[in-house]
Structure formats: structure tokens, C-alpha cells
Design an enzyme around this catalytic site. Structure first.
Site, PDB file in Angstrom:
ATOM      1  N   ASP A 118       0.855  -1.185   0.000  1.00  0.00           N
ATOM      2  CA  ASP A 118       0.000   0.000   0.000  1.00  0.00           C
ATOM      3  C   ASP A 118       0.890   1.233   0.000  1.00  0.00           C
ATOM      4  O   ASP A 118       1.992   1.214   0.557  1.00  0.00           O
ATOM      5  CB  ASP A 118      -0.913   0.016   1.225  1.00  0.00           C
ATOM      6  CG  ASP A 118      -1.974  -1.078   1.185  1.00  0.00           C
ATOM      7  OD1 ASP A 118      -2.348  -1.481   0.064  1.00  0.00           O
ATOM      8  OD2 ASP A 118      -2.417  -1.525   2.252  1.00  0.00           O
ATOM      9  N   ASP A 169      -7.032  -1.573  -4.445  1.00  0.00           N
ATOM     10  CA  ASP A 169      -8.107  -1.290  -3.489  1.00  0.00           C
ATOM     11  C   ASP A 169      -9.108  -0.307  -4.079  1.00  0.00           C
ATOM     12  O   ASP A 169     -10.329  -0.496  -3.974  1.00  0.00           O
ATOM     13  CB  ASP A 169      -7.534  -0.718  -2.194  1.00  0.00           C
ATOM     14  CG  ASP A 169      -6.635  -1.695  -1.467  1.00  0.00           C
ATOM     15  OD1 ASP A 169      -6.818  -2.911  -1.653  1.00  0.00           O
ATOM     16  OD2 ASP A 169      -5.748  -1.249  -0.720  1.00  0.00           O
TER      17      ASP A 169
END
Length: 202
Positions: free
Chosen positions: A148, A167
Site C-alpha cells: 500500500d 483497493d
């Protein structure tokens, strides 16, 4: 025998035309399937590229402040689901992602709606992106941590959980699926309201 001796043909109702064979089922629209596939591949490729760049450029660095603090680029490795949920269940999340991919591929055979193709393509590409991390990144297959790198308004996910392109793709596709369902759009491009109004076949 003369023409006058020929008995007339029996009068009666005109012969009914031969029953028509039932129309063959139209195969699922190939353009929409191709749209789903191309979009999923583009999302997957973009997700892999952004993660490779993030690891190369952000590893060991302080968060990079962008847009006056609206966005921070910060490398985090997430063992959980999207937005750092379900941490500690990495292998289960990997199995769930595989199941999602299989379900979408099966549903694609019935696909004719452009909206559904876009939504499923986004979800499929995002699921494959994070699944790639879980399979190929450390600490091992089905245990890999997802990369991330985007934090909104503050560092370390203080305001909003740190996320990646996969995401975002999953969330956008999920929102579009909900909107399509609310407006009654079906996989085959029809509306559920039209089906209810259609007279029953005799």
C-alpha cells in the site's frame, strides 16, 4: 376424363403454416466480455507498476507530501484486506480473492451489459492485483503482504486507511455494482422492471 369430371378439392380452413423452430439462444455479447477482460488487464498492469515504483522509490523514506497535504505517499506492507482490514487472516483473504476471480469468470459467460462489464472488470483487476502480492511477495505464497502507498490527509492512515490502486479499483467497481442493482440493470443488459411488465408466454 375431362376437367369437368375432376372432383373439386374439399373446401376448408387454409392450411396453417408450419410451426417455426424456436429461435436459437443468442450467445453472450463478446464486446462486453472483451471490455471486462481488457479493463481487468489494464488495472492489473497499472497496479503492478505502481507497486514496483513505490517499493523502489519509497522504501526507507519519509512520507512524500503532495497537493498541500491532501495526499501522502508512504510505503506500507499490509497483511490484511483492503484498507488494512482483517489483518492476520492473509491466507483466508487469498482464498477469498481466488473465489472472487472464479465467480467473475463464470458470470462473464452471461454478460451483455456494458455497465456490468466495467464494474466486474474493475473488481477483477483489483482482486488479481492484490492476489498477485499475496502469492508472490514475502513472507511466502498465500501469506504475502500487499503493498500500500496512498494515505489521505495524514500519514500512517490516521484519517483514512492507506491503500493502493487495486483497493481503489475494487471499491469503485463495487459501488458501480450497487448502483446497477439499484437501477435494475441486469447482466444481459435488460432492466428488471421490463421483465416484470413483459406478458407471460403462452
Amino acid at each position: 376424363m375431362s376437367a369437368q369430371d375432376v372432383p373439386p378439392l374439399p373446401s376448408g380452413p387454409a392450411q396453417a403454416p408450419a410451426a417455426q423452430a424456436p429461435a436459437a439462444r443468442t450467445p453472450a455479447g463478446r464486446p462486453t466480455v472483451w471490455l471486462l477482460a481488457v479493463l481487468a488487464v489494464l488495472v492489473l498492469a497499472a497496479d503492478i507498476v505502481t507497486k514496483v515504483v513505490a517499493v523502489a522509490q519509497l522504501e526507507g523514506r519519509e512520507p512524500v507530501r503532495l497537493l498541500g497535504g491532501l495526499v501522502y505517499l508512504q510505503l506500507l506492507r499490509n497483511p490484511g484486506a483492503a484498507f488494512s482490514l482483517a489483518t492476520g487472516y492473509t491466507w483466508i483473504l487469498a482464498v477469498v480473492a481466488i473465489a472472487v476471480v472464479v465467480i467473475i469468470l463464470r458470470v462473464a459467460r452471461k454478460l451483455r451489459s456494458t455497465g456490468w462489464a466495467i464494474a466486474l472488470g474493475l473488481v477483477l483487476g483489483g482482486a488479481l492485483g492484490n492476489l498477485t502480492d499475496r502469492v508472490f511477495r514475502s513472507p511466502g505464497p498465500l501469506q504475502g503482504h500487499v503493498v500500500d502507498m496512498v494515505s489521505l490527509l495524514a500519514t500512517n492512515g490516521t484519517v483514512w486507511p492507506v491503500f493502493n490502486l487495486a483497493d481503489s479499483s475494487i471499491v469503485c467497481g463495487g459501488v458501480l455494482l450497487v448502483l446497477l442493482a439499484l437501477f435494475g440493470r441486469e447482466l444481459d443488459g435488460t432492466r428488471s422492471s421490463d421483465r416484470k411488465k413483459a406478458p407471460a408466454s403462452e
